[in-house]
Design a protein around this motif. Structure first.
Motif, PDB file in Angstrom:
ATOM      1  N   GLY A 100       0.795  -1.221   0.000  1.00  0.00           N
ATOM      2  CA  GLY A 100       0.000   0.000   0.000  1.00  0.00           C
ATOM      3  C   GLY A 100       0.826   1.267   0.000  1.00  0.00           C
ATOM      4  N   GLU A 101       0.164   2.365   0.352  1.00  0.00           N
ATOM      5  CA  GLU A 101       0.793   3.682   0.328  1.00  0.00           C
ATOM      6  C   GLU A 101       1.522   3.919   1.658  1.00  0.00           C
ATOM      7  OE1 GLU A 101      -2.103   6.616  -0.809  1.00  0.00           O
ATOM      8  OE2 GLU A 101      -2.763   5.439  -2.535  1.00  0.00           O
ATOM      9  N   MET A 102       2.769   3.497   1.686  1.00  0.00           N
ATOM     10  CA  MET A 102       3.512   3.421   2.944  1.00  0.00           C
ATOM     11  C   MET A 102       3.937   4.778   3.503  1.00  0.00           C
ATOM     12  SD  MET A 102       3.414   0.330   3.912  1.00  0.00           S
ATOM     13  CE  MET A 102       4.741   0.107   5.117  1.00  0.00           C
ATOM     14  N   HIS A 103       3.742   5.842   2.739  1.00  0.00           N
ATOM     15  CA  HIS A 103       4.006   7.163   3.317  1.00  0.00           C
ATOM     16  C   HIS A 103       3.004   7.467   4.424  1.00  0.00           C
ATOM     17  CE1 HIS A 103       0.748   8.163   0.563  1.00  0.00           C
ATOM     18  NE2 HIS A 103       0.621   9.333   1.146  1.00  0.00           N
ATOM     19  N   GLN A 104       1.900   6.711   4.471  1.00  0.00           N
ATOM     20  CA  GLN A 104       0.892   6.912   5.509  1.00  0.00           C
ATOM     21  C   GLN A 104       0.994   5.887   6.635  1.00  0.00           C
ATOM     22  OE1 GLN A 104      -3.137   8.048   4.365  1.00  0.00           O
ATOM     23  NE2 GLN A 104      -2.524   8.048   2.213  1.00  0.00           N
ATOM     24  N   PHE A 105       1.978   5.008   6.557  1.00  0.00           N
ATOM     25  CA  PHE A 105       2.070   3.920   7.529  1.00  0.00           C
ATOM     26  C   PHE A 105       2.162   4.427   8.968  1.00  0.00           C
ATOM     27  CE2 PHE A 105       4.569   0.890  10.063  1.00  0.00           C
ATOM     28  CZ  PHE A 105       3.788  -0.249   9.927  1.00  0.00           C
ATOM     29  N   LEU A 106       3.025   5.399   9.221  1.00  0.00           N
ATOM     30  CA  LEU A 106       3.194   5.893  10.590  1.00  0.00           C
ATOM     31  C   LEU A 106       1.909   6.515  11.127  1.00  0.00           C
ATOM     32  CD1 LEU A 106       6.776   7.487  10.458  1.00  0.00           C
ATOM     33  CD2 LEU A 106       6.097   5.218  11.244  1.00  0.00           C
ATOM     34  N   ASP A 107       1.195   7.243  10.287  1.00  0.00           N
ATOM     35  CA  ASP A 107      -0.094   7.809  10.707  1.00  0.00           C
ATOM     36  C   ASP A 107      -1.091   6.699  11.027  1.00  0.00           C
ATOM     37  OD1 ASP A 107       0.304  10.697  10.485  1.00  0.00           O
ATOM     38  OD2 ASP A 107       0.513  10.347   8.339  1.00  0.00           O
ATOM     39  N   TYR A 108      -1.088   5.655  10.218  1.00  0.00           N
ATOM     40  CA  TYR A 108      -2.003   4.532  10.442  1.00  0.00           C
ATOM     41  C   TYR A 108      -1.690   3.829  11.758  1.00  0.00           C
ATOM     42  CZ  TYR A 108      -4.856   4.339   6.230  1.00  0.00           C
ATOM     43  OH  TYR A 108      -5.810   4.603   5.270  1.00  0.00           O
ATOM     44  N   VAL A 109      -0.412   3.651  12.045  1.00  0.00           N
ATOM     45  CA  VAL A 109      -0.018   3.005  13.297  1.00  0.00           C
ATOM     46  C   VAL A 109      -0.322   3.914  14.488  1.00  0.00           C
ATOM     47  CG1 VAL A 109       1.934   2.131  14.628  1.00  0.00           C
ATOM     48  CG2 VAL A 109       1.763   1.600  12.197  1.00  0.00           C
ATOM     49  N   TYR A 110       0.018   5.177  14.364  1.00  0.00           N
ATOM     50  CA  TYR A 110      -0.175   6.146  15.458  1.00  0.00           C
ATOM     51  C   TYR A 110      -1.652   6.286  15.832  1.00  0.00           C
ATOM     52  CZ  TYR A 110       0.419  10.438  18.198  1.00  0.00           C
ATOM     53  OH  TYR A 110       0.408  11.361  19.204  1.00  0.00           O
ATOM     54  N   GLU A 111      -2.521   6.307  14.808  1.00  0.00           N
ATOM     55  CA  GLU A 111      -3.956   6.498  15.043  1.00  0.00           C
ATOM     56  C   GLU A 111      -4.742   5.184  15.015  1.00  0.00           C
ATOM     57  OE1 GLU A 111      -5.526   9.542  12.472  1.00  0.00           O
ATOM     58  OE2 GLU A 111      -3.671  10.711  12.581  1.00  0.00           O
TER      59      GLU A 111
ATOM     60  N   LEU B 201       3.462  -5.601  13.619  1.00  0.00           N
ATOM     61  CA  LEU B 201       3.629  -4.504  14.582  1.00  0.00           C
ATOM     62  C   LEU B 201       4.254  -5.010  15.883  1.00  0.00           C
ATOM     63  CD1 LEU B 201       0.276  -2.527  14.140  1.00  0.00           C
ATOM     64  CD2 LEU B 201       2.542  -1.927  13.260  1.00  0.00           C
ATOM     65  N   ALA B 202       3.942  -6.247  16.239  1.00  0.00           N
ATOM     66  CA  ALA B 202       4.506  -6.831  17.464  1.00  0.00           C
ATOM     67  C   ALA B 202       6.012  -7.009  17.358  1.00  0.00           C
ATOM     68  CB  ALA B 202       3.836  -8.180  17.745  1.00  0.00           C
ATOM     69  N   GLU B 203       6.520  -7.069  16.121  1.00  0.00           N
ATOM     70  CA  GLU B 203       7.952  -7.248  15.901  1.00  0.00           C
ATOM     71  C   GLU B 203       8.690  -5.928  15.720  1.00  0.00           C
ATOM     72  OE1 GLU B 203       9.588 -10.196  15.811  1.00  0.00           O
ATOM     73  OE2 GLU B 203       7.756 -11.310  16.266  1.00  0.00           O
ATOM     74  N   MET B 204       7.944  -4.827  15.561  1.00  0.00           N
ATOM     75  CA  MET B 204       8.558  -3.529  15.282  1.00  0.00           C
ATOM     76  C   MET B 204       8.805  -2.725  16.554  1.00  0.00           C
ATOM     77  SD  MET B 204       6.446  -2.253  11.900  1.00  0.00           S
ATOM     78  CE  MET B 204       6.284  -3.277  10.437  1.00  0.00           C
ATOM     79  N   ASN B 205       9.713  -1.779  16.447  1.00  0.00           N
ATOM     80  CA  ASN B 205      10.010  -0.861  17.554  1.00  0.00           C
ATOM     81  C   ASN B 205       8.961   0.248  17.563  1.00  0.00           C
ATOM     82  OD1 ASN B 205      11.001   0.947  19.406  1.00  0.00           O
ATOM     83  ND2 ASN B 205      12.999   1.206  18.442  1.00  0.00           N
ATOM     84  N   LEU B 206       7.844   0.005  18.258  1.00  0.00           N
ATOM     85  CA  LEU B 206       6.742   0.962  18.251  1.00  0.00           C
ATOM     86  C   LEU B 206       7.069   2.228  19.036  1.00  0.00           C
ATOM     87  CD1 LEU B 206       3.590  -1.346  18.558  1.00  0.00           C
ATOM     88  CD2 LEU B 206       4.674  -0.397  16.518  1.00  0.00           C
ATOM     89  N   GLU B 207       8.019   2.135  19.940  1.00  0.00           N
ATOM     90  CA  GLU B 207       8.449   3.336  20.655  1.00  0.00           C
ATOM     91  C   GLU B 207       9.035   4.343  19.671  1.00  0.00           C
ATOM     92  OE1 GLU B 207      11.478   4.666  24.295  1.00  0.00           O
ATOM     93  OE2 GLU B 207      11.047   2.548  23.937  1.00  0.00           O
TER      94      GLU B 207
ATOM     95  N   LYS C 271       5.243  10.826  18.267  1.00  0.00           N
ATOM     96  CA  LYS C 271       4.562  11.862  17.495  1.00  0.00           C
ATOM     97  C   LYS C 271       5.542  12.740  16.724  1.00  0.00           C
ATOM     98  CE  LYS C 271       1.082  15.508  17.804  1.00  0.00           C
ATOM     99  NZ  LYS C 271       0.205  16.306  18.706  1.00  0.00           N
ATOM    100  N   GLU C 272       6.670  13.071  17.339  1.00  0.00           N
ATOM    101  CA  GLU C 272       7.669  13.907  16.664  1.00  0.00           C
ATOM    102  C   GLU C 272       8.238  13.193  15.435  1.00  0.00           C
ATOM    103  OE1 GLU C 272      10.673  15.199  19.343  1.00  0.00           O
ATOM    104  OE2 GLU C 272       9.318  16.449  20.539  1.00  0.00           O
ATOM    105  N   ASN C 273       8.425  11.882  15.549  1.00  0.00           N
ATOM    106  CA  ASN C 273       8.950  11.124  14.412  1.00  0.00           C
ATOM    107  C   ASN C 273       7.926  11.017  13.285  1.00  0.00           C
ATOM    108  OD1 ASN C 273      11.349  10.735  15.750  1.00  0.00           O
ATOM    109  ND2 ASN C 273      10.855   8.670  16.449  1.00  0.00           N
ATOM    110  N   VAL C 274       6.649  10.885  13.658  1.00  0.00           N
ATOM    111  CA  VAL C 274       5.587  10.847  12.657  1.00  0.00           C
ATOM    112  C   VAL C 274       5.549  12.167  11.894  1.00  0.00           C
ATOM    113  CG1 VAL C 274       3.097  10.662  12.276  1.00  0.00           C
ATOM    114  CG2 VAL C 274       4.198   9.205  13.983  1.00  0.00           C
ATOM    115  N   GLU C 275       5.620  13.265  12.626  1.00  0.00           N
ATOM    116  CA  GLU C 275       5.603  14.594  12.000  1.00  0.00           C
ATOM    117  C   GLU C 275       6.857  14.826  11.167  1.00  0.00           C
ATOM    118  OE1 GLU C 275       5.124  17.168  15.336  1.00  0.00           O
ATOM    119  OE2 GLU C 275       2.938  16.881  15.456  1.00  0.00           O
ATOM    120  N   LEU C 276       7.999  14.321  11.645  1.00  0.00           N
ATOM    121  CA  LEU C 276       9.249  14.443  10.891  1.00  0.00           C
ATOM    122  C   LEU C 276       9.138  13.730   9.549  1.00  0.00           C
ATOM    123  CD1 LEU C 276      12.320  15.093  10.642  1.00  0.00           C
ATOM    124  CD2 LEU C 276      12.740  12.889  11.765  1.00  0.00           C
TER     125      LEU C 276
END
Length: 287
Positions: A36-47, A67-73, A78-83
């Protein structure tokens, strides 16, 4: 032991150009998995937004274990999502072309996401249909990524007509043409000097999908894979991030949308053509 580069296919181009349909068809190939459109991945995970399957990310059978395998921290900061969103903005394109280096945090997040998916997915190539030119240039700077591109271009009048529908993002004709010209100018420029990118016309794809897919296969893998009767095939929508309204249909078939020829008056057709004239000529569209 050094990890092998992650194989990523990236779709470039303007919205409403058929990328959801093309990416779904390519997901049917034996070597390609569409995410999919992975530029939105962080927003999808965050929300915790919904995957194309209808379930939110934390409950989706495909994304939840990943997601269980990823570094969700790192990824839900939020700052990284905005970055990430800021770095992928269109105004960064000239800066990346002039040599602006890859941001370290952005690279780390990209590596975490794609390496995790790659380890769990049996197909060797992941397809990112984000379309954003800046994102492509950022991925190109990442030495851990083996990148190939597909630039999908469509007649401006089809894009204007699609944006005029009261679905998802709506744009009036002038806004749609400005957007179309901006995105396709940069996509054309980047693809002109980057042999990793192949250009495909939407109209060629929907008219002769077998021929278009064989052309893409040759570009990506060096040889043509035999295909037949793609027009008559029903394709399942994979677990994708974002995408247009087709994603909610669960499956699709290849069909051309040329209603603009009937719905847009002839004078307006000519006007829209003239407003995007250089790109129409370059891509051999007739008035």
């Amino acid at each position: 032991m050094e990890e092998k580069p992650i194989n990523i296919i990236y779709l470039l181009g303007a919205g409403r150009s058929g990328t959801t349909m093309l990416s779904t068809v390519l997901n049917n190939r034996s070597k390609i998995h569409t995410v999919g459109e992975m530029h939105q991945f962080l927003d999808y995970v965050y929300e915790n937004k919904d995957c194309s399957c209808g379930k939110n990310m934390s409950e989706c059978e495909f994304w939840s274990p990943l997601l269980a395998e990823m570094n969700l921290e790192l990824l839900k900061n939020k700052e990284n999502v905005e970055l990430s969103n800021k770095l992928e903005k269109h105004y960064n394109i000239p800066l990346y072309l002039l040599g602006k280096p890859l941001n370290g945090t952005y690279r780390e997040m990209t590596d975490v996401i794609f390496q995790t998916i790659h380890k769990k997915e049996s197909k060797p190539w992941l397809l990112d249909s984000s379309k954003y030119i800046a994102r492509y240039l950022l991925l190109r700077k990442n030495k851990k990524v083996n990148l190939k591109g597909i630039y999908l271009v469509r007649d401006v009048r089809g894009v204007v007509y699609s944006f005029g529908k009261n679905v998802q993002t709506h744009k009036n004709p002038l806004s749609a043409i400005i957007y179309y010209t901006l995105i396709n100018f940069w996509a054309q420029w980047v693809s002109l000097f980057d042999k990793r990118i192949i250009k495909i016309k939407y109209e060629d794809f929907v008219n002769e999908p077998d021929k278009a897919i064989q052309k893409i296969d040759k570009h990506l893998f060096g040889s043509e894979t035999k295909t037949s009767y793609l027009k008559d095939t029903t394709f399942e929508i994979p677990h994708i991030i974002a995408g247009n309204r087709l994603r909610s249909d669960k499956q699709l078939i290849i069909k051309k949308d040329l209603k603009w020829k009937e719905e847009i008056s002839r004078p307006k057709q000519i006007l829209y053509y003239l407003l995007a004239l250089p790109l129409m000529i370059i891509n051999k569209y007739s008035p």
